[in-house]
Design a protein around this motif. Structure first.
Motif, PDB file in Angstrom:
ATOM      1  N   GLY A  45       0.826  -1.211   0.000  1.00  0.00           N
ATOM      2  CA  GLY A  45       0.000   0.000   0.000  1.00  0.00           C
ATOM      3  C   GLY A  45       0.855   1.254   0.000  1.00  0.00           C
ATOM      4  O   GLY A  45       2.089   1.193   0.029  1.00  0.00           O
ATOM      5  N   PHE A  46       0.178   2.401  -0.030  1.00  0.00           N
ATOM      6  CA  PHE A  46       0.875   3.669  -0.116  1.00  0.00           C
ATOM      7  C   PHE A  46       1.461   4.045   1.245  1.00  0.00           C
ATOM      8  O   PHE A  46       0.774   3.988   2.260  1.00  0.00           O
ATOM      9  CB  PHE A  46      -0.100   4.749  -0.588  1.00  0.00           C
ATOM     10  N   ASP A  47       2.735   4.419   1.251  1.00  0.00           N
ATOM     11  CA  ASP A  47       3.403   4.826   2.491  1.00  0.00           C
ATOM     12  C   ASP A  47       3.300   6.348   2.627  1.00  0.00           C
ATOM     13  O   ASP A  47       3.951   7.090   1.892  1.00  0.00           O
ATOM     14  CB  ASP A  47       4.872   4.392   2.433  1.00  0.00           C
ATOM     15  N   ALA A  99      -5.501  14.009  -3.610  1.00  0.00           N
ATOM     16  CA  ALA A  99      -4.614  13.794  -4.759  1.00  0.00           C
ATOM     17  C   ALA A  99      -3.956  12.422  -4.669  1.00  0.00           C
ATOM     18  O   ALA A  99      -3.793  11.720  -5.674  1.00  0.00           O
ATOM     19  CB  ALA A  99      -3.557  14.890  -4.829  1.00  0.00           C
ATOM     20  N   ILE A 100      -3.570  12.027  -3.439  1.00  0.00           N
ATOM     21  CA  ILE A 100      -2.977  10.703  -3.265  1.00  0.00           C
ATOM     22  C   ILE A 100      -3.993   9.638  -3.650  1.00  0.00           C
ATOM     23  O   ILE A 100      -3.691   8.682  -4.361  1.00  0.00           O
ATOM     24  CB  ILE A 100      -2.519  10.509  -1.802  1.00  0.00           C
ATOM     25  N   LYS A 101      -5.230   9.829  -3.203  1.00  0.00           N
ATOM     26  CA  LYS A 101      -6.282   8.847  -3.519  1.00  0.00           C
ATOM     27  C   LYS A 101      -6.493   8.795  -5.039  1.00  0.00           C
ATOM     28  O   LYS A 101      -6.653   7.711  -5.616  1.00  0.00           O
ATOM     29  CB  LYS A 101      -7.580   9.247  -2.802  1.00  0.00           C
ATOM     30  N   PHE A 102      -6.496   9.967  -5.653  1.00  0.00           N
ATOM     31  CA  PHE A 102      -6.661  10.068  -7.111  1.00  0.00           C
ATOM     32  C   PHE A 102      -5.580   9.246  -7.805  1.00  0.00           C
ATOM     33  O   PHE A 102      -5.851   8.423  -8.673  1.00  0.00           O
ATOM     34  CB  PHE A 102      -6.555  11.547  -7.502  1.00  0.00           C
ATOM     35  N   ASP A 114     -14.957  10.323  -7.754  1.00  0.00           N
ATOM     36  CA  ASP A 114     -14.873  10.530  -6.304  1.00  0.00           C
ATOM     37  C   ASP A 114     -13.968  11.697  -5.936  1.00  0.00           C
ATOM     38  O   ASP A 114     -14.213  12.390  -4.947  1.00  0.00           O
ATOM     39  CB  ASP A 114     -14.347   9.257  -5.615  1.00  0.00           C
ATOM     40  N   GLN A 115     -12.894  11.905  -6.681  1.00  0.00           N
ATOM     41  CA  GLN A 115     -11.990  13.000  -6.338  1.00  0.00           C
ATOM     42  C   GLN A 115     -12.186  14.183  -7.285  1.00  0.00           C
ATOM     43  O   GLN A 115     -12.362  15.311  -6.847  1.00  0.00           O
ATOM     44  CB  GLN A 115     -10.517  12.555  -6.395  1.00  0.00           C
ATOM     45  N   PHE A 139      -7.592   8.928   2.255  1.00  0.00           N
ATOM     46  CA  PHE A 139      -6.995   7.955   1.324  1.00  0.00           C
ATOM     47  C   PHE A 139      -6.410   6.707   1.964  1.00  0.00           C
ATOM     48  O   PHE A 139      -6.183   5.720   1.283  1.00  0.00           O
ATOM     49  CB  PHE A 139      -5.854   8.633   0.547  1.00  0.00           C
ATOM     50  N   TYR A 140      -6.147   6.710   3.273  1.00  0.00           N
ATOM     51  CA  TYR A 140      -5.210   5.731   3.824  1.00  0.00           C
ATOM     52  C   TYR A 140      -5.799   4.332   3.906  1.00  0.00           C
ATOM     53  O   TYR A 140      -6.919   4.140   4.359  1.00  0.00           O
ATOM     54  CB  TYR A 140      -4.780   6.189   5.218  1.00  0.00           C
TER      55      TYR A 140
END
Lengths: 646, 159
Positions: free
Chosen positions: A347-349, A466-469, A484-485, A620-621
């Motif tokens: 996943g994203f750090d 933006a991270i979620k995007f 969604d974004q 986003f996490y």
């Protein structure tokens, strides 16, 4: 990224390979895969290492007990002292003397047990002295149980009992009651009676609440017994000192005990790993996870052994552990993220963003040069213990230093050093007023500060979306990314345009609204529920509003910190310019600002974390990873270093 | 009595801000402290973590005192040179104190209960102390917002 590792080696090299892995600390060993069939299982030997583990545990218990006994006697070390170093060779040397050192530990434990048994013994004897005190004037030995015809009984009668009535009744019988002593609650009495009339005498006595006291355990007179006990207590005290002295002789052995304790706990870890191996007569197999970027080092470290290693890619189903990799400045802030939860595997750090915004938010909330410098000093002191990278202490100390630095920067801009201490002090005591230059004063310009706080929050939230995007694009979920974004971004652009051109603004907002209504119900079944969910999603604008306003705490905590400091400063100068006034100033300022530092740092930390967890991560996490826990020698008293560093 | 001086109202505001918010904090710290003593009875080494949690509901009282101090300073009660203000101004000062007085009182107590639960959690899982602190911080949000509004309402009242 992790790889699954399967390692096959020769039985005769097993110990050496395991040691190498333990010092290398990059492989998380897991239980051997369940065997497919019984025939397959028959090829392997049982690998239980339990007897050896138990032996190690026993020895460790003795060592830890001995260390605990010696530590209070050893010269006190400063709290902020670095651990001494030990090398791998040092550990090998330590284990050579295992038997003698464990024997020493056992001896220390024996002394300590004898030493600790003294206090209860003394307490018991003190109790006995107390119990004997009322009987001191009895001058016959307590071991004397009477003559052939006369019996002696000791006992108490409540202080409120009617003694005259009792004596009157007893005078008619073959019984003689003597009051030995009395206190507020009871009379202590010795009763002599003819053995033949015991029953009737006792019946009368019981009527008057006589209760027997057994003094059978004593033989001498009470005074002599008390004397004997006092001597014994004194002797106990001497024995305790003697044992303490005997124990102190072993203080020199403390470092040997600690060395061996650290070594044996490493061996214990190895012994537990051995239970996870598959073993045949000639070979052993080990499975586990290894971070991809440490494979080269691992192969190099094992190059002198005849081992075969195989790597496989892992998927999320294998439940691989998560090991984050960040630059030196960002790494300490992993602590903040870990307190929430690690990201899922692959996943994203978020730590780079967490680090930057923690730095900014913490600085704004604490916002004072004085408090910042205190934080930096505390951080520096903690670093003096040379904590190992990646440990809690190492991270906290770095966060303290960086947070303090950030606070100093903000304090410089707002001209805040322990609030307005310079102004208050010079105004009261010197006459010429000195003040720090404030480039921006939030106390007199609260509105710009409020807008700035919420604006910064909006930026923070937008980075979250933006991270979620970006994550959606990576997963090729284009609809999700834009619906969604993207549509919400369009909405915010529209709201922004209100200040420029109302007509265009409403058109943009309208498009965003229609888009949201059309897309937000896409996971629902049926047209009506799709439409309903879509319309309801517009209600999210209030949660956006709430999220942005939540950042007003940046300003509120900054103000409250500044005003608390000012309050303490104004109280401190109350006694005016005199000698006592200066003393009073120093005392109040010291106490006040210590308290304020504690409260402000606590508040800044808690609220900074909350903004990350609730507002930012909420956008986003993907949390829920399992931390990488490599097979490694973990030391308590020593810091393990490789030879080259020495 | 009919020519009411606004100072009286301002004083009442300061008294309420400090008194009510302080009451909330006192109750909150009290509840948390009781829980802390229970945990310490089992394991004295957890004193540090429980003390941090107990300190959290203490901030409302400080916010209230802070507001009271601002008001007292504005009307000159601290220096002794009282200003003359009309009843309307006094009432404005009084009302500006109410957000932190009320929210400080209630949120202090509520936060104390949350902190107490966090302290009990520390007794069982000491590694999760930070999460208990975040739960408690959620409650404090509303005291922070109330302080903000009190401050914004207060700052430009002409005296």
């Amino acid at each position: 990224m992790m790889k699954r590792l399967t390692l096959a080696g020769l039985q005769q090299e097993k110990e050496a390979v395991l040691k190498q892995l333990a010092f290398f600390g990059a492989v998380e060993v897991h239980d051997a895969a369940p065997l497919a069939s019984e025939e397959e299982a028959a090829q392997y030997k049982a690998t239980s290492d339990a007897p050896q583990s138990n032996e190690l545990r026993d020895d460790l218990d003795k060592l830890q007990g001995a260390i605990a006994a010696l530590l209070p006697l050893a010269p006190k070390k400063g709290m902020l002292q670095a651990k001494p170093h030990i090398t791998r060779q040092g550990m090998e040397d330590a284990i050579k003397n295992r038997e003698s050192v464990v024997a020493t530990a056992a001896e220390i434990m024996r002394i300590q047990r004898a030493r600790l048994a003294i206090a209860p013994d003394t307490a018991k004897m003190q109790g006995q002295i107390e119990a004997l005190t009322p009987w001191l004037s009895v001058d016959i030995p307590l071991g004397n149980t009477g003559t052939k015809l006369v019996d002696i009984v000791y006992g108490t009668i409540p202080a409120l009992a009617d003694m005259q009535a009792l004596q009157a009744k007893l005078s008619d019988m073959d019984c003689c009651l003597t009051e030995i002593s009395a206190d507020q609650s009871a009379r202590y009495c010795m009763v002599l009676f003819y053995r033949g009339s015991e029953d009737e005498c006792m019946a009368v006595l019981r009527e008057h609440y006589f209760s027997r006291v057994s003094l059978r355990e004593y033989t001498l007179t009470p005074a002599e017994e008390v004397e004997r006990l006092k001597t014994a207590i004194e002797q106990n005290g001497k024995d305790f000192d003697a044992l303490t002295a005997e124990l102190s002789q072993y203080i020199g052995d403390l470092s040997r005990l600690q060395e061996l304790a650290d070594t044996l706990s490493g061996r214990l870890a190895m012994s537990e790993i051995r239970n996870k191996l598959l073993v045949t007569d000639k070979a052993f197999f080990l499975t586990g996870f290894v971070p991809v970027d440490r494979i080269d080092q691992l192969e190099q470290g094992l190059s002198s052994f005849s081992v075969a290693i195989e790597y496989e890619d892992v998927t999320v189903e294998d439940d691989p552990p998560v090991l984050l990799k960040n630059s030196k400045l960002v790494e300490p802030f992993e602590l903040v993220t870990e307190m929430y939860s690690l990201p899922v595997y692959g996943g994203f750090d978020p730590n780079s963003f967490v680090a930057v915004f923690f730095f900014i938010f913490f600085g704004i909330m604490l916002g004072d040069i004085g408090y910042g410098v205190i934080m930096i000093i505390i951080g520096m002191l903690l670093r003096k213990t040379e904590p190992e990278e990646g440990t809690f202490m190492a991270r906290v100390s770095m966060i303290a230093i960086l947070g303090g630095l950030s606070s100093c920067i903000v304090g410089f801009i707002t001209g805040s050093l322990f609030g307005d201490i310079l102004y208050q002090f010079t105004n009261t005591f010197t006459g010429t007023v000195i003040n720090l230059k404030a480039y921006f004063n939030p106390l007199t310009n609260p509105m710009p500060m409020l807008f700035f706080s919420c604006g910064l929050g909006f930026v923070h939230l937008m980075i979250g979306t933006a991270i979620k995007f970006w994550l959606c694009l990576k997963e090729k979920d284009y609809l999700g990314a834009f619906a969604d974004q993207g549509l919400w971004w369009l909405m915010f652009i529209g709201i922004g345009l209100i200040f420029v051109n109302t007509n265009v603004a409403f058109i943009v907002i309208g498009i965003a609204c229609v888009g949201l209504v059309a897309t937000q119900g896409r996971h629902k079944e049926g047209f009506l529920s799709k439409l309903w969910s879509g319309i309801l999603s517009l209600y999210n604008i209030t949660s956006w509003l709430g999220d942005v306003l939540s950042y007003s705490r940046l300003m509120a905590l900054m103000l409250s910190g500044a005003v608390i400091a000012q309050v303490f400063n104004s109280i401190a100068v109350l006694l005016g310019p005199s000698f006592i006034g200066v003393i009073f100033f120093a005392v109040i300022a010291l106490i006040g600002h210590s308290l304020a530092t504690f409260l402000n740092v606590l508040g800044a930390y808690v609220h900074t974390s909350r903004l990350q967890y609730v507002e930012f991560f909420g956008k986003f996490y993907d949390a829920g990873g399992r931390a990488f826990d490599p097979f490694k020698v973990k030391t308590q008293y020593y810091k393990l270093i490789s030879k080259e560093e020495k | 009595m009919f020519e009411l001086n606004g100072i009286v109202f301002a004083m009442l505001g300061a008294a309420l801000a400090s008194g009510l918010a302080g009451t909330g904090s006192a109750m909150g710290c009290g509840v948390a402290g009781e829980a802390g003593a229970g945990v310490i009875a089992e394991d004295p080494s957890k004193f540090g973590a429980t003390l941090l949690l107990q300190a959290l509901p203490g901030t409302q009282g400080i916010y209230g005192t802070l507001m009271a101090f601002l008001v007292l300073n504005k009307i000159g009660a601290i220096s002794g040179n009282f200003v003359t203000i009309d009843a309307a101004t006094g009432l404005m000062l009084l009302f500006s104190c109410l957000p932190i007085a009320i929210a400080g009182w209630t949120s202090g107590y509520a936060q104390g209960k949350t902190a107490a639960a966090g302290i009990v959690m520390v007794g069982k899982r000491p590694s999760e102390a930070a999460k208990g602190m975040i739960y408690a911080a959620m409650v404090e949000t509303y005291a922070v917002l109330a302080l903000l509004i009190s401050f914004l309402a207060f700052i430009n009242i002409p005296v």
